[in-house]
Motif scaffolding. Structure first.
Motif, PDB file in Angstrom:
ATOM      1  N   ARG A  67       0.841  -1.200   0.000  1.00  0.00           N
ATOM      2  CA  ARG A  67       0.000   0.000   0.000  1.00  0.00           C
ATOM      3  C   ARG A  67       0.876   1.250   0.000  1.00  0.00           C
ATOM      4  NH1 ARG A  67      -4.101   0.399   4.621  1.00  0.00           N
ATOM      5  NH2 ARG A  67      -5.134   1.808   3.167  1.00  0.00           N
ATOM      6  N   ASP A  84      -3.572  16.362   9.177  1.00  0.00           N
ATOM      7  CA  ASP A  84      -4.759  16.574  10.015  1.00  0.00           C
ATOM      8  C   ASP A  84      -5.994  15.993   9.342  1.00  0.00           C
ATOM      9  OD1 ASP A  84      -3.204  17.790  11.851  1.00  0.00           O
ATOM     10  OD2 ASP A  84      -3.912  19.833  11.475  1.00  0.00           O
ATOM     11  N   PRO A  87      -5.856  11.511   9.578  1.00  0.00           N
ATOM     12  CA  PRO A  87      -5.161  11.118  10.820  1.00  0.00           C
ATOM     13  C   PRO A  87      -4.649   9.678  10.803  1.00  0.00           C
ATOM     14  CG  PRO A  87      -7.522  11.377  11.190  1.00  0.00           C
ATOM     15  CD  PRO A  87      -7.238  11.905   9.827  1.00  0.00           C
ATOM     16  N   GLN A  88      -5.211   8.845   9.922  1.00  0.00           N
ATOM     17  CA  GLN A  88      -4.756   7.455   9.883  1.00  0.00           C
ATOM     18  C   GLN A  88      -3.327   7.333   9.374  1.00  0.00           C
ATOM     19  OE1 GLN A  88      -6.868   8.818   7.812  1.00  0.00           O
ATOM     20  NE2 GLN A  88      -6.494   8.149   5.715  1.00  0.00           N
ATOM     21  N   SER A  90      -0.623   8.594  10.359  1.00  0.00           N
ATOM     22  CA  SER A  90       0.376   8.416  11.415  1.00  0.00           C
ATOM     23  C   SER A  90       0.448   6.977  11.891  1.00  0.00           C
ATOM     24  CB  SER A  90       0.067   9.336  12.596  1.00  0.00           C
ATOM     25  OG  SER A  90      -1.191   9.005  13.128  1.00  0.00           O
ATOM     26  N   ARG A  91      -0.598   6.195  11.576  1.00  0.00           N
ATOM     27  CA  ARG A  91      -0.598   4.783  11.980  1.00  0.00           C
ATOM     28  C   ARG A  91      -0.234   3.853  10.831  1.00  0.00           C
ATOM     29  NH1 ARG A  91      -0.799   7.332  15.937  1.00  0.00           N
ATOM     30  NH2 ARG A  91      -2.381   7.345  17.579  1.00  0.00           N
ATOM     31  N   LEU A  92      -0.180   4.391   9.643  1.00  0.00           N
ATOM     32  CA  LEU A  92       0.086   3.547   8.477  1.00  0.00           C
ATOM     33  C   LEU A  92       1.505   3.730   7.943  1.00  0.00           C
ATOM     34  CD1 LEU A  92      -3.294   4.074   6.602  1.00  0.00           C
ATOM     35  CD2 LEU A  92      -2.631   2.157   8.027  1.00  0.00           C
TER      36      LEU A  92
END
Lengths: 203, 395
Positions: A67, A84, A87-88, A90-92
């Motif tokens: 991805r 902003d 926000p996802q 920062s986790r991906l």
């Protein structure tokens, strides 16, 4: 010498954990996106046998190689807005950095040579404070080995290391000159290269 | 021998010719369906629908708003939580040494506004004990194995339960939208006769239980802070034709079968693709008289179609939510925004799916873990000869 993870809070300066390790280098997964230490920073990992490393390269990429990131900011005013608005991300995405092992602690003594064993996976990694950096940079005999590394841009991260070390010494210029002389002595026929590294370190 | 692609390609080509040849017929059917819907009088239709439902005991579509009306989106709140749940499972494999299945629930919670944040996680659960592998009746006399369709329904119930867990843990300091992938109601149980105790376990305790939890959270939020909560199932490229089939009731002078024949093979999404401008939603409608309704404890759902700009999606929400102020508008605006962020499909559902998905490598690792765990404890693992023959291919 300040004992690694000693007097200050155990989480002070901690940036991540070792996710891959060999005798000569260790890779750290950062807790926070883009929060890798600067190039050339001295870091230390592990509790039983703390191992010192110089940050040689850093990488941020998708955690899932299938991805890849796609542009998302068309029409947005700032890069901050992109994050902003998504926000996802920062986790991906993940940031990792590679440190070349340059020494270790043996009891309360610094050894400027490779540790007998690699760092343990998930060892805590933190940036050394000024005292630790000053103490460790008393020796620069390991620098020629770093220049042979097949990671990042060796001349650049060695220069960055010298610049960061010089900044914590009371006489930065003397430190750089001493380091330069030692490097020139250990790298016969590479005087121009050493000079270029020193110029980068002091520019 | 591998698949004979030459023969297959010839057959595919014949199929394509057939489909292309029916294009004009399909277009005529679609136009007819749109025309009937546009001319439909809601009150007259409702009279006929009620009479038909009573006399035929069949599911019908009840329009809650003017069937051809379309609604523009409202503004989306700046501070908003959008969450989604998706699930995946590894079904029972009779070739495997142990009888077990696994459900993996993926959660994505995105916070927008002043303090953007994301929470992505998954929770796998292995079902392996005797009690976990069957649904039993109250007195333990009868049981039904959980696999196939029942496992699919159980997974859906677990998704709804996880959604309720997430909602109950939200601080309620901002509006929130919770999405599940596909319909909200338990799908797949309508096509086969299942024992009453299975339907009670899955629909009454599972589906209706979760819906009641949603309702309580929503009611608490509204009572305490006036915050809006919207819960819905979102279906991309829906294959439903319930609205189109309902149109036969709008043509009383014609035999219903003739009307059905005229619009045969037309899908709801095609009709609403002609009626809804980009960004607009359709009227709310409810499918009533479904065989499982009696198990739902009054927790029925209503639907609308949404033109996301990329496709017509189907949205299913609890009936009570349609009456709550702002819930449908919040859902509508949020879904559009999520589809924009996700390139046509809600970002939050994409990420929930990514958390939930169990890929081929995961499945192989799962099998290896099961076999190795059993071997470590001295349990002889025997797989079928057929399975061995697939693994060790030879001539």
């Amino acid at each position: 010498m300040t004992t690694p993870n000693g007097p200050s809070s155990p989480t002070d300066g901690r940036v991540g954990e070792v996710v891959r390790a060999s005798t000569t280098e260790f890779e750290t997964g950062c807790y926070e996106l883009y929060q890798s230490p600067p190039l050339g920073a001295l870091v230390v990992c592990g509790e039983e046998t703390p191992i010192f490393g110089v940050v040689a390269d850093s990488l941020t990429e998708s955690m899932d190689p299938t991805r890849p990131p796609a542009p998302r900011g068309a029409g947005m005013a700032s890069e901050r807005e992109v994050y902003d608005d998504n926000p996802q991300l920062s986790r991906l995405l993940s940031t990792r950095f590679t440190s070349l092992a340059v020494g270790h602690m043996s009891g309360s003594d610094i050894r400027w040579r490779l540790a007998p064993n690699p760092a343990r996976i998930l060892s805590f990694v933190r940036i050394c404070d000024d005292d630790e950096t000053r103490d460790f940079s008393a020796e620069v005999g390991f620098l020629p080995r770093l220049l042979d590394a097949r990671v990042g841009s060796p001349d650049e991260f060695v220069a960055a290391y010298l610049r960061r070390c010089a900044a914590v010494h009371s006489d930065p210029e003397s430190f750089v000159i001493r380091a330069g002389k030692e490097m020139a002595g250990m790298l016969p026929g590479q005087l121009r290269r050493v000079s270029a590294i020193l110029r980068t370190a002091t520019s | 021998m591998p698949l004979d692609l030459d023969t297959t390609a010839t057959q595919i080509d014949r199929m394509a010719v057939h489909i292309a040849g029916r294009r004009d017929d399909r277009e005529a059917a679609l136009r007819a369906a749109v025309a009937v819907l546009e001319a439909l009088d809601k009150d007259t239709y409702e009279e006929r629908r009620a009479a038909f439902a009573e006399s035929q005991n069949r599911a019908t579509v009840r329009f809650l708003q003017d069937p051809v009306s379309s609604f523009a989106p409202t503004a989306i709140p700046t501070d908003l939580t959008v969450a989604a749940i998706d699930g995946s499972h590894i079904d029972i494999d009779r070739h495997l040494a142990a009888r077990c299945f696994l459900i993996n629930i993926g959660v994505c919670k995105l916070t927008y506004g002043a303090a953007p944040d994301a929470d992505l996680r998954s929770a796998p659960r292995l079902y392996a004990s005797d009690d976990e592998l069957v649904i039993r009746d109250d007195i333990g006399e009868r049981s039904e194995r959980i696999d196939g369709t029942i496992l699919g329904a159980l997974r859906h119930v677990e998704e709804l339960s996880a959604a309720a867990d997430v909602l109950e843990a939200l601080p309620g300091d901002r509006p929130a939208v919770m999405l599940v992938d596909g319909p909200m109601t338990v799908a797949g149980l309508g096509g086969r006769v299942f024992p009453d105790f299975v339907l009670r376990a899955l629909v009454t305790e599972g589906f209706a239980g979760a819906m009641e939890r949603f309702r309580l959270v929503s009611a608490n939020w509204l009572a305490a802070e006036g915050r809006t909560l919207a819960v819905a199932g979102y279906t991309s490229l829906p294959g439903h034709d319930e609205v189109v089939r309902a149109l036969s009731l709008a043509l009383p002078d014609e035999h219903p079968h003739q009307a059905e024949s005229a619009t045969d093979s037309v899908l709801d999404r095609e009709v609403f693709g002609r009626l809804l401008p980009p960004g607009h939603r359709s009227a709310l409608f409810a499918s009533t008289g479904h065989p499982l309704e009696s198990y739902q404890q009054g927790h029925t759902t209503v639907n609308f179609y949404l033109n996301t700009g990329d496709e017509i999606g189907r949205v299913e929400l609890p009936a009570w939510a349609a009456d709550e102020p702002g819930a449908v508008d919040l859902l509508h605006a949020t879904l559009l925004d999520q589809c924009r962020r996700g390139g046509g499909y809600p970002t939050v559902l994409i990420e929930a799916h990514e958390q939930a998905v169990v890929n081929g490598r995961d499945r192989r690792t799962f099998v290896e873990l099961v076999e190795s765990a059993l071997a470590d404890r001295g349990v002889a693992t025997r797989t079928s000869e057929k399975n061995i023959s697939k693994t060790v291919r030879r001539i």
